[in-house]
Design an enzyme around this catalytic site. Sequence first.
Site, PDB file in Angstrom:
ATOM      1  CG  HIS A  58      68.160  59.798  16.777  1.00 42.27           C
ATOM      2  ND1 HIS A  58      68.075  61.049  16.186  1.00 42.27           N
ATOM      3  CD2 HIS A  58      69.343  59.852  17.073  1.00 42.27           C
ATOM      4  CE1 HIS A  58      69.002  61.823  16.332  1.00 42.27           C
ATOM      5  NE2 HIS A  58      69.891  61.020  16.895  1.00 42.27           N
ATOM      6  CG  ASP A 104      74.813  56.331  22.085  1.00 45.14           C
ATOM      7  OD1 ASP A 104      73.926  57.293  22.227  1.00 45.14           O
ATOM      8  OD2 ASP A 104      75.964  56.818  21.315  1.00 45.14           O
TER       9      ASP A 104
HETATM   10  C1  SDX Z   1      72.256  60.334  20.839  1.00 46.13           C
HETATM   11  O1  SDX Z   1      70.352  64.281  18.803  1.00 46.13           O
HETATM   12  C2  SDX Z   1      71.373  63.554  18.349  1.00 46.13           C
HETATM   13  O2  SDX Z   1      71.709  63.611  17.237  1.00 46.13           O
HETATM   14  C3  SDX Z   1      71.838  62.672  19.553  1.00 46.13           C
HETATM   15  C4  SDX Z   1      73.030  61.715  18.712  1.00 46.13           C
HETATM   16  C5  SDX Z   1      74.249  62.306  18.549  1.00 46.13           C
HETATM   17  O3  SDX Z   1      75.063  61.836  17.605  1.00 46.13           O
HETATM   18  O4  SDX Z   1      74.583  63.511  18.985  1.00 46.13           O
HETATM   19  O5  SDX Z   1      72.468  61.003  17.879  1.00 46.13           O
HETATM   20  C6  SDX Z   1      73.252  60.603  20.020  1.00 46.13           C
HETATM   21  O6  SDX Z   1      72.105  60.630  21.803  1.00 46.13           O
HETATM   22  C7  SDX Z   1      71.388  59.069  20.443  1.00 46.13           C
HETATM   23  C8  SDX Z   1      70.440  59.076  21.470  1.00 46.13           C
HETATM   24  C9  SDX Z   1      71.128  58.108  22.713  1.00 46.13           C
HETATM   25  N1  SDX Z   1      70.114  57.865  23.737  1.00 46.13           N
HETATM   26  C10 SDX Z   1      69.086  56.747  24.096  1.00 46.13           C
HETATM   27  O7  SDX Z   1      69.681  55.915  23.383  1.00 46.13           O
HETATM   28  C11 SDX Z   1      68.279  56.722  25.324  1.00 46.13           C
HETATM   29  C12 SDX Z   1      67.230  56.178  25.013  1.00 46.13           C
HETATM   30  N2  SDX Z   1      66.403  56.804  24.139  1.00 46.13           N
HETATM   31  C13 SDX Z   1      65.241  57.663  24.085  1.00 46.13           C
HETATM   32  O8  SDX Z   1      65.386  58.386  25.494  1.00 46.13           O
HETATM   33  C14 SDX Z   1      64.687  58.633  23.134  1.00 46.13           C
HETATM   34  O9  SDX Z   1      64.356  57.868  22.101  1.00 46.13           O
HETATM   35  C15 SDX Z   1      65.462  59.810  22.849  1.00 46.13           C
HETATM   36  C16 SDX Z   1      65.840  60.780  24.099  1.00 46.13           C
HETATM   37  C17 SDX Z   1      66.646  59.329  22.175  1.00 46.13           C
HETATM   38  C18 SDX Z   1      64.486  60.321  21.554  1.00 46.13           C
HETATM   39  O10 SDX Z   1      63.685  61.059  22.583  1.00 46.13           O
HETATM   40  P1  SDX Z   1      62.428  61.837  22.029  1.00 46.13           P
HETATM   41  O11 SDX Z   1      62.709  62.132  20.670  1.00 46.13           O
HETATM   42  O12 SDX Z   1      62.137  62.937  22.840  1.00 46.13           O
HETATM   43  O13 SDX Z   1      61.256  60.733  22.169  1.00 46.13           O
HETATM   44  P2  SDX Z   1      60.156  60.375  23.157  1.00 46.13           P
HETATM   45  O14 SDX Z   1      61.069  60.235  24.397  1.00 46.13           O
HETATM   46  O15 SDX Z   1      59.197  61.598  23.195  1.00 46.13           O
HETATM   47  O16 SDX Z   1      59.553  59.230  22.757  1.00 46.13           O
HETATM   48  C19 SDX Z   1      58.536  58.853  21.847  1.00 46.13           C
HETATM   49  C20 SDX Z   1      57.830  57.936  22.368  1.00 46.13           C
HETATM   50  C21 SDX Z   1      57.442  57.661  23.758  1.00 46.13           C
HETATM   51  O17 SDX Z   1      56.345  57.051  23.959  1.00 46.13           O
HETATM   52  P3  SDX Z   1      54.974  57.651  24.553  1.00 46.13           P
HETATM   53  O18 SDX Z   1      55.544  57.784  26.100  1.00 46.13           O
HETATM   54  O19 SDX Z   1      55.104  58.816  24.124  1.00 46.13           O
HETATM   55  O20 SDX Z   1      53.881  56.477  24.481  1.00 46.13           O
HETATM   56  O21 SDX Z   1      58.635  56.591  22.156  1.00 46.13           O
HETATM   57  C22 SDX Z   1      58.920  56.106  23.150  1.00 46.13           C
HETATM   58  C23 SDX Z   1      58.673  57.048  24.218  1.00 46.13           C
HETATM   59  O22 SDX Z   1      58.152  56.449  25.563  1.00 46.13           O
HETATM   60  N3  SDX Z   1      60.389  55.855  23.220  1.00 46.13           N
HETATM   61  C24 SDX Z   1      60.967  54.514  23.880  1.00 46.13           C
HETATM   62  C25 SDX Z   1      62.333  55.058  23.399  1.00 46.13           C
HETATM   63  N4  SDX Z   1      62.617  56.087  22.806  1.00 46.13           N
HETATM   64  C26 SDX Z   1      61.334  56.480  22.768  1.00 46.13           C
HETATM   65  N5  SDX Z   1      60.765  53.862  24.854  1.00 46.13           N
HETATM   66  C27 SDX Z   1      61.387  52.980  25.232  1.00 46.13           C
HETATM   67  N6  SDX Z   1      62.726  53.081  25.021  1.00 46.13           N
HETATM   68  C28 SDX Z   1      63.348  53.805  24.110  1.00 46.13           C
HETATM   69  N7  SDX Z   1      64.703  53.980  24.023  1.00 46.13           N
END
Ligand code: SDX
Length: 376
Positions: free
Chosen positions: A262, A313
């Site tokens: 998140h 989710d």
């Molecule tokens: C919602 O914003 C809100 O409030 C949203 C929400 C709401 O109620 O409206 O809460 C609802 O959208 C929840 C999120 C649903 N999405 C997912 O579950 C998709 C999977 N999650 C990721 O894509 C990610 O965690 C995000 C998009 C939710 C957050 O992304 P960020 O803050 O941009 O974090 P990032 O992608 O920069 O990740 C930081 C690190 C990275 O590692 P590095 O590449 O820097 O080494 O953490 C890793 C990422 O690779 N990482 C993940 C991951 N989430 C972060 N790696 C694998 N799987 C994941 N899910």
Amino acid sequence: MAEQSGLIKGLEGVVAAETALCDLDGANGRLAYRGYDIDELARQASYEEVAHLLWRGELPTRAQLDGFCAELTAARPIPDQLLAAFRLLPKKADPMRALQMATAMLGTFDPDATDNSQEANLRKALRLTSQLATAICAHHRIRLGQEPVPPSKDLGHAADFLFMLTGERPSAVNVRAFDAGLILYAEHELNASTFTTRVITSTLSDMHSAVAGGIGAMKGPLHGGAGEAVMLTLKEIGQVENVDAFVEKALAAKRRLMGFGHRVYRGGDPRQVILRDLAEAACRQSGQGMWYEMAVRLHERVNRAKGLIPNVDFYSAPLFYSIGIPVDLFTPVIVAGRMAGWTAHIIEQHQDNRLIRPRGQYTGPGRRLFVPLDRR
Ligand code: SDX
């Protein structure tokens, strides 16, 4: 003229608006709507009470709630022309695209469509929240070749949704679980789709246009589309014994694990704690405990391997699946819940508006002379 800040990708941590709707404490994993903790609202309130709280600032009294529910019930029917439009769509049309079309079309019938006054916006928030619930269910049944189930006059919002979806009166256990799910999705500060609705509203456009934009943002797999992806992951894994091997393979392939991580909650999403309990009860009650067991095992393995926490989710997926929501309706259901929050933010933006217009940092070529076509 405000000082221009440096580039902050994804606007991470940028405070872009003041809001009285939602207090989101990412560091401590706490969430409250207008001062009421999400745990109390999810466990003790109805979606109607939460919508009243978000739109009007206070939880309703019994008399206020009775009148409010009567208004929501009266607003449920959708125009026959929208049903006809659903019948013209390809059977395989994405329900989120159908919902975006429905929102724009409802705007063409709404007498208050271009009136951005507080009173008109409150009327539209209520009307559109009821109508979109009906539209989601009507489109679903039409794409299956079934007749839409007309909205009931005696069921609450959550119960009527399940009734219009299946044509059967839902169990009290399923209604409670679904009602809590809608509350947990109702509002979440400046997430991508809510911010989208505020940007559109800041141009003095109208509520239907802003909601249609919000649906477009919610559709993405990094946002509302994650719930469907979680259920498809659980189906891909198939059984709890396969979880460990799946996680090993997924991490080795650097696969994005849907339902985890998140932008704001670094210490844990308080909503997933509540949804986990609801999912366990609903999965066990429907004889589908394996989805819950798989989710728990996946949660533990991913957390141990990567330190990632489940977001809203993650456990909502087995919850929605076990109460009979088709997987490709998970995101439309999230829209149905988030309608209370989106429309409350649209109302708030209109009350204290300034056009939202950030800057871009130029990285293209320096100034150069134009070369006429015959010399290029
Ligand atoms: C919602 O914003 C809100 O409030 C949203 C929400 C709401 O109620 O409206 O809460 C609802 O959208 C929840 C999120 C649903 N999405 C997912 O579950 C998709 C999977 N999650 C990721 O894509 C990610 O965690 C995000 C998009 C939710 C957050 O992304 P960020 O803050 O941009 O974090 P990032 O992608 O920069 O990740 C930081 C690190 C990275 O590692 P590095 O590449 O820097 O080494 O953490 C890793 C990422 O690779 N990482 C993940 C991951 N989430 C972060 N790696 C694998 N799987 C994941 N899910």
